[in-house]
Design a protein around this motif. Structure first.
Motif, PDB file in Angstrom:
ATOM      1  N   LEU B 132       0.923  -1.262   0.069  1.00  0.00           N
ATOM      2  CA  LEU B 132      -0.032  -0.034  -0.048  1.00  0.00           C
ATOM      3  C   LEU B 132       1.103   1.277   0.137  1.00  0.00           C
ATOM      4  CD1 LEU B 132      -2.742  -1.164   2.446  1.00  0.00           C
ATOM      5  CD2 LEU B 132      -3.034  -0.369   0.130  1.00  0.00           C
ATOM      6  N   ILE B 133       1.973   1.388   0.693  1.00  0.00           N
ATOM      7  CA  ILE B 133       2.763   2.505   0.725  1.00  0.00           C
ATOM      8  C   ILE B 133       3.475   2.581  -0.569  1.00  0.00           C
ATOM      9  CG2 ILE B 133       4.806   3.443   1.845  1.00  0.00           C
ATOM     10  CD1 ILE B 133       4.144   1.685   4.339  1.00  0.00           C
ATOM     11  N   ALA B 134       3.949   1.759  -1.350  1.00  0.00           N
ATOM     12  CA  ALA B 134       4.747   1.750  -2.492  1.00  0.00           C
ATOM     13  C   ALA B 134       3.308   2.196  -3.546  1.00  0.00           C
ATOM     14  CB  ALA B 134       5.286   0.495  -2.937  1.00  0.00           C
ATOM     15  N   ALA B 135       2.486   1.720  -3.164  1.00  0.00           N
ATOM     16  CA  ALA B 135       1.276   1.975  -4.285  1.00  0.00           C
ATOM     17  C   ALA B 135       0.988   3.605  -4.534  1.00  0.00           C
ATOM     18  CB  ALA B 135       0.019   1.083  -4.394  1.00  0.00           C
ATOM     19  N   CYS B 136       0.944   3.986  -3.020  1.00  0.00           N
ATOM     20  CA  CYS B 136       0.593   5.377  -2.681  1.00  0.00           C
ATOM     21  C   CYS B 136       1.656   6.237  -3.209  1.00  0.00           C
ATOM     22  CB  CYS B 136       0.559   5.682  -1.187  1.00  0.00           C
ATOM     23  SG  CYS B 136      -0.994   5.587  -0.686  1.00  0.00           S
ATOM     24  N   PHE B 137       3.007   5.857  -3.089  1.00  0.00           N
ATOM     25  CA  PHE B 137       4.019   6.637  -3.600  1.00  0.00           C
ATOM     26  C   PHE B 137       4.042   6.919  -4.922  1.00  0.00           C
ATOM     27  CE2 PHE B 137       8.472   7.156  -4.752  1.00  0.00           C
ATOM     28  CZ  PHE B 137       8.712   8.288  -4.024  1.00  0.00           C
ATOM     29  N   VAL B 138       4.066   5.648  -5.725  1.00  0.00           N
ATOM     30  CA  VAL B 138       3.967   5.618  -7.087  1.00  0.00           C
ATOM     31  C   VAL B 138       2.880   6.472  -7.693  1.00  0.00           C
ATOM     32  CG1 VAL B 138       3.897   4.244  -9.075  1.00  0.00           C
ATOM     33  CG2 VAL B 138       5.064   3.555  -7.257  1.00  0.00           C
ATOM     34  N   LEU B 139       1.829   6.388  -7.210  1.00  0.00           N
ATOM     35  CA  LEU B 139       0.576   7.160  -7.753  1.00  0.00           C
ATOM     36  C   LEU B 139       0.594   8.516  -7.447  1.00  0.00           C
ATOM     37  CD1 LEU B 139      -2.420   4.863  -6.722  1.00  0.00           C
ATOM     38  CD2 LEU B 139      -1.400   5.254  -9.134  1.00  0.00           C
ATOM     39  N   VAL B 140       1.091   9.044  -6.097  1.00  0.00           N
ATOM     40  CA  VAL B 140       1.325  10.527  -5.674  1.00  0.00           C
ATOM     41  C   VAL B 140       2.464  11.247  -6.487  1.00  0.00           C
ATOM     42  CG1 VAL B 140       1.317  11.855  -3.647  1.00  0.00           C
ATOM     43  CG2 VAL B 140      -0.240  10.004  -3.598  1.00  0.00           C
ATOM     44  N   ALA B 141       3.480  10.500  -5.805  1.00  0.00           N
ATOM     45  CA  ALA B 141       4.788  11.323  -6.296  1.00  0.00           C
ATOM     46  C   ALA B 141       5.235  11.115  -7.697  1.00  0.00           C
ATOM     47  CB  ALA B 141       6.071  10.843  -5.319  1.00  0.00           C
ATOM     48  N   VAL B 142       5.154   9.760  -8.219  1.00  0.00           N
ATOM     49  CA  VAL B 142       5.627   9.643  -9.583  1.00  0.00           C
ATOM     50  C   VAL B 142       4.484  10.089 -10.759  1.00  0.00           C
ATOM     51  CG1 VAL B 142       6.505   7.885 -11.091  1.00  0.00           C
ATOM     52  CG2 VAL B 142       7.211   7.646  -8.599  1.00  0.00           C
ATOM     53  N   ALA B 143       3.356   9.369 -10.672  1.00  0.00           N
ATOM     54  CA  ALA B 143       2.354   9.458 -11.400  1.00  0.00           C
ATOM     55  C   ALA B 143       1.638  10.917 -11.449  1.00  0.00           C
ATOM     56  CB  ALA B 143       1.322   8.400 -11.647  1.00  0.00           C
TER      57      ALA B 143
END
Lengths: 171, 167
Positions: B132-143
């Motif tokens: 969940l943390i990784a998914a949040c990070f990819v969605l918010v910070a990268v995408a």
């Protein structure tokens, strides 16, 4: 016009700001800088820096962003709209929360929120340290501050001070 | 009035000052009460200490208490932060000062990363939490997907995982 947009958007953000202001920093940056272009990335990190270094709740960063967008009325509107919806929820939920002390739902909610908050705060740090194109000097300062915070129990102000010194030397 | 003083002297983070004023000096709250209230406020949306002022103000004096506590907490820091920013805006054409402030901003960003690691440590043994943390990070910070999408969906998924005992 931008004043109304700012107020409405921050009021929406207020509702998703679980974990406090740090959680919504990446979204504020996205909206104010990327979507609306009201501030440059460098303006944004500087408003953030002043808000971090000044005494008081860090939610005041919102008022600085409002100030940059629309002057003094912007500062009031931004702060009011980021706080008010959440304050209304806090007002209503406080008693409910006590009543459901032993409910399995309450425990599930607590456990569910934790990873989301961690993911958002982590994103906030990375987004703030990357205004525009990636810059190794900002990452170095951010990395040192993060490492220092985890390795010691010093007051965070020391790390902001060290960031100031490194900024003067490197940037 | 207590909240006014908390706001007034809260250099470097409000929470330690709030604890000192309310628990140690004025004894309005016990340690356990304070921890419980802050725990609740961290889960609610909104600024943690702002929420605490609402919750405690309500408990002691009702609606008026909430309003007074909240405004008291914010008043002086609001004036200070705007004052500081005005001074800074006047001087911001100075390149050195700009570098200094940007350095502070980068350090502040680093403190966010440090906070995330601190909060994340107890979750490290749970694979579902890391996903969940990784998914949040990819969605918010990268995408750069809007939080207005990520938070409701993320919370829904997390709640499902928590009910299944994965978190």
């Amino acid at each position: 016009m931008s004043l109304v947009e700012l107020g409405l958007y921050f009021a929406l953000l207020s509702l998703v700001s679980v974990g406090g202001l740090p959680s919504v920093m990446p979204e504020m940056q996205r909206y104010v800088v990327d979507v609306k272009g009201w501030l440059t990335p460098s303006d944004f990190i500087q408003a953030f820096a002043v808000g971090q270094a000044a005494p008081g709740p860090n939610v005041l960063i919102a008022s600085l962003i409002g100030w940059k967008v629309a002057g003094l009325p912007g500062a009031f509107v931004a702060l009011g709209s980021i706080c008010f919806p959440a304050a209304v929820i806090a007002w209503w939920v406080a008693e409910l929360w006590d009543r459901f002390k032993d409910s399995p739902w309450r425990k599930a909610i607590q456990r569910a929120i934790a990873p989301i908050v961690v993911g958002m705060i982590l994103s906030g740090g990375v987004v703030l340290a990357t205004p525009g194109s990636p810059d190794w000097r900002l990452w170095l300062i951010a990395g040192l501050a993060a490492a220092g915070m985890l390795a010691t129990k010093l007051n965070p102000l020391w790390f902001l001070g060290a960031g100031a010194a490194l900024g003067a030397l490197l940037l | 009035m207590g909240f006014f003083w908390i706001g007034a002297r809260s250099f470097g983070g409000v929470m330690p000052w709030a604890y000192r004023t309310m628990v140690e000096e004025r004894r309005w709250l016990t340690h356990a009460d304070f921890t419980e209230t802050i725990g609740l406020c961290q889960f609610l949306p909104g600024p943690n200490i702002g929420n605490a002022s609402i919750v405690l103000g309500k408990r002691w004096f009702g609606l008026a208490g909430s309003i007074v506590a909240f405004l008291g907490l914010m008043a002086l820091p609001f004036v200070w932060v705007l004052g500081l920013f005005m001074v800074y805006s006047d001087l911001s054409s100075n390149a050195t000062l700009k570098a200094v402030v940007t350095g502070v901003g980068a350090a502040g960003a680093g403190l966010f990363v440090g906070t995330a690691v601190k909060l994340g440590r107890p979750l490290a043994k749970k694979p579902a939490a890391l996903v969940l943390i990784a998914a949040c990070f990819v969605l918010v910070a990268v995408a750069r997907v809007s939080l207005l999408m990520v938070v409701p969906i993320g919370l829904g998924v997390a709640l499902f995982a928590a009910r299944r005992g994965w978190l």
